[in-house]
Design a protein around this motif. Structure first.
Motif, PDB file in Angstrom:
ATOM      1  N   ILE A 183      71.345  -8.737  35.433  1.00  0.00           N
ATOM      2  CA  ILE A 183      72.347  -9.803  35.272  1.00  0.00           C
ATOM      3  C   ILE A 183      71.655 -11.099  34.872  1.00  0.00           C
ATOM      4  N   ARG A 184      70.570 -11.430  35.577  1.00  0.00           N
ATOM      5  CA  ARG A 184      69.842 -12.673  35.274  1.00  0.00           C
ATOM      6  C   ARG A 184      69.153 -12.623  33.913  1.00  0.00           C
ATOM      7  N   GLU A 185      68.444 -11.512  33.655  1.00  0.00           N
ATOM      8  CA  GLU A 185      67.617 -11.428  32.450  1.00  0.00           C
ATOM      9  C   GLU A 185      68.442 -11.214  31.185  1.00  0.00           C
ATOM     10  N   GLU A 186      69.448 -10.348  31.246  1.00  0.00           N
ATOM     11  CA  GLU A 186      70.196  -9.994  30.041  1.00  0.00           C
ATOM     12  C   GLU A 186      71.356 -10.941  29.758  1.00  0.00           C
ATOM     13  N   LEU A 187      71.979 -11.436  30.812  1.00  0.00           N
ATOM     14  CA  LEU A 187      73.167 -12.276  30.618  1.00  0.00           C
ATOM     15  C   LEU A 187      72.902 -13.745  30.922  1.00  0.00           C
ATOM     16  N   GLY A 188      71.789 -14.032  31.591  1.00  0.00           N
ATOM     17  CA  GLY A 188      71.481 -15.412  31.935  1.00  0.00           C
ATOM     18  C   GLY A 188      72.442 -16.006  32.945  1.00  0.00           C
ATOM     19  N   LEU A 189      72.965 -15.159  33.822  1.00  0.00           N
ATOM     20  CA  LEU A 189      73.937 -15.608  34.824  1.00  0.00           C
ATOM     21  C   LEU A 189      73.379 -15.397  36.224  1.00  0.00           C
ATOM     22  N   ALA A 190      73.785 -16.256  37.138  1.00  0.00           N
ATOM     23  CA  ALA A 190      73.515 -15.997  38.550  1.00  0.00           C
ATOM     24  C   ALA A 190      74.451 -14.860  38.980  1.00  0.00           C
ATOM     25  N   PRO A 191      73.984 -13.965  39.834  1.00  0.00           N
ATOM     26  CA  PRO A 191      74.848 -12.858  40.261  1.00  0.00           C
ATOM     27  C   PRO A 191      76.200 -13.297  40.813  1.00  0.00           C
ATOM     28  N   VAL A 192      76.237 -14.388  41.552  1.00  0.00           N
ATOM     29  CA  VAL A 192      77.524 -14.855  42.096  1.00  0.00           C
ATOM     30  C   VAL A 192      78.503 -15.167  40.962  1.00  0.00           C
ATOM     31  N   ARG A 193      78.029 -15.861  39.931  1.00  0.00           N
ATOM     32  CA  ARG A 193      78.880 -16.191  38.785  1.00  0.00           C
ATOM     33  C   ARG A 193      79.288 -14.925  38.034  1.00  0.00           C
ATOM     34  N   TYR A 194      78.362 -13.988  37.897  1.00  0.00           N
ATOM     35  CA  TYR A 194      78.650 -12.715  37.233  1.00  0.00           C
ATOM     36  C   TYR A 194      79.820 -12.020  37.920  1.00  0.00           C
ATOM     37  N   TYR A 195      79.763 -11.930  39.245  1.00  0.00           N
ATOM     38  CA  TYR A 195      80.823 -11.232  39.967  1.00  0.00           C
ATOM     39  C   TYR A 195      82.145 -11.983  39.916  1.00  0.00           C
ATOM     40  N   GLN A 196      82.099 -13.314  39.841  1.00  0.00           N
ATOM     41  CA  GLN A 196      83.343 -14.081  39.647  1.00  0.00           C
ATOM     42  C   GLN A 196      83.968 -13.728  38.299  1.00  0.00           C
ATOM     43  N   LEU A 197      83.143 -13.704  37.252  1.00  0.00           N
ATOM     44  CA  LEU A 197      83.642 -13.377  35.913  1.00  0.00           C
ATOM     45  C   LEU A 197      84.139 -11.934  35.856  1.00  0.00           C
ATOM     46  N   LEU A 198      83.409 -11.018  36.476  1.00  0.00           N
ATOM     47  CA  LEU A 198      83.804  -9.611  36.488  1.00  0.00           C
ATOM     48  C   LEU A 198      85.148  -9.449  37.184  1.00  0.00           C
ATOM     49  N   ASN A 199      85.313 -10.107  38.319  1.00  0.00           N
ATOM     50  CA  ASN A 199      86.560  -9.987  39.062  1.00  0.00           C
ATOM     51  C   ASN A 199      87.741 -10.481  38.226  1.00  0.00           C
ATOM     52  N   ALA A 200      87.559 -11.582  37.511  1.00  0.00           N
ATOM     53  CA  ALA A 200      88.619 -12.089  36.633  1.00  0.00           C
ATOM     54  C   ALA A 200      88.894 -11.101  35.495  1.00  0.00           C
ATOM     55  N   LEU A 201      87.847 -10.477  34.980  1.00  0.00           N
ATOM     56  CA  LEU A 201      88.012  -9.506  33.888  1.00  0.00           C
ATOM     57  C   LEU A 201      88.845  -8.307  34.325  1.00  0.00           C
ATOM     58  N   LEU A 202      88.716  -7.909  35.581  1.00  0.00           N
ATOM     59  CA  LEU A 202      89.453  -6.735  36.052  1.00  0.00           C
ATOM     60  C   LEU A 202      90.959  -6.956  36.007  1.00  0.00           C
ATOM     61  N   ASP A 203      91.385  -8.217  35.981  1.00  0.00           N
ATOM     62  CA  ASP A 203      92.808  -8.535  35.908  1.00  0.00           C
ATOM     63  C   ASP A 203      93.248  -8.883  34.484  1.00  0.00           C
ATOM     64  N   ASP A 204      92.335  -8.780  33.532  1.00  0.00           N
ATOM     65  CA  ASP A 204      92.606  -9.166  32.142  1.00  0.00           C
ATOM     66  C   ASP A 204      93.023  -7.931  31.340  1.00  0.00           C
ATOM     67  N   PRO A 205      94.234  -7.927  30.782  1.00  0.00           N
ATOM     68  CA  PRO A 205      94.683  -6.759  30.003  1.00  0.00           C
ATOM     69  C   PRO A 205      93.779  -6.458  28.799  1.00  0.00           C
ATOM     70  N   ARG A 206      93.100  -7.470  28.269  1.00  0.00           N
ATOM     71  CA  ARG A 206      92.181  -7.236  27.146  1.00  0.00           C
ATOM     72  C   ARG A 206      90.996  -6.387  27.589  1.00  0.00           C
ATOM     73  N   ALA A 207      90.520  -6.617  28.815  1.00  0.00           N
ATOM     74  CA  ALA A 207      89.410  -5.826  29.348  1.00  0.00           C
ATOM     75  C   ALA A 207      89.850  -4.377  29.545  1.00  0.00           C
ATOM     76  N   LEU A 208      91.056  -4.189  30.044  1.00  0.00           N
ATOM     77  CA  LEU A 208      91.584  -2.837  30.239  1.00  0.00           C
ATOM     78  C   LEU A 208      91.687  -2.111  28.898  1.00  0.00           C
ATOM     79  N   ALA A 209      92.130  -2.810  27.859  1.00  0.00           N
ATOM     80  CA  ALA A 209      92.235  -2.201  26.527  1.00  0.00           C
ATOM     81  C   ALA A 209      90.853  -1.882  25.964  1.00  0.00           C
TER      82      ALA A 209
END
Length: 85
Positions: A39-65
């Motif tokens: 997460i840190r090396e490839e995306l340049g994100l702190a893990p906490v921020r990564y999981y916040q973004l991931l959680n929001a993505l799970l509710d995004d219909p574009r991510a489901l598609a």
């Protein structure tokens, strides 16, 4: 329907970072710490921020598609964790 260059996935309007988050979730990791390092090396994100973004993505219909198998799997995991609380 437009096709992405990466494995023929449909163009769902997700940003590159959002697609990268889902791609990282599709991978398996050998042990504790390996995922957080990726997460840190490839995306340049702190893990906490990564999981916040991931959680929001799970509710995004574009991510489901974009990746229904991964999103539905992660939604099931999230619901199971909520049920344990």
């Amino acid at each position: 329907m437009n096709q992405h260059q990466d494995g023929g996935r449909p163009d769902t309007g997700l940003a590159e970072r959002e697609q990268a988050i889902l791609a990282l979730e599709r991978r398996g990791f050998p042990g504790p710490g390996a995922k957080e390092r990726a997460i840190r090396e490839e995306l340049g994100l702190a893990p906490v921020r990564y999981y916040q973004l991931l959680n929001a993505l799970l509710d995004d219909p574009r991510a489901l598609a974009h990746d229904p198998v991964t999103v539905n799997r992660l939604r099931r995991v999230r619901e199971a964790r909520r049920a344990e609380r």
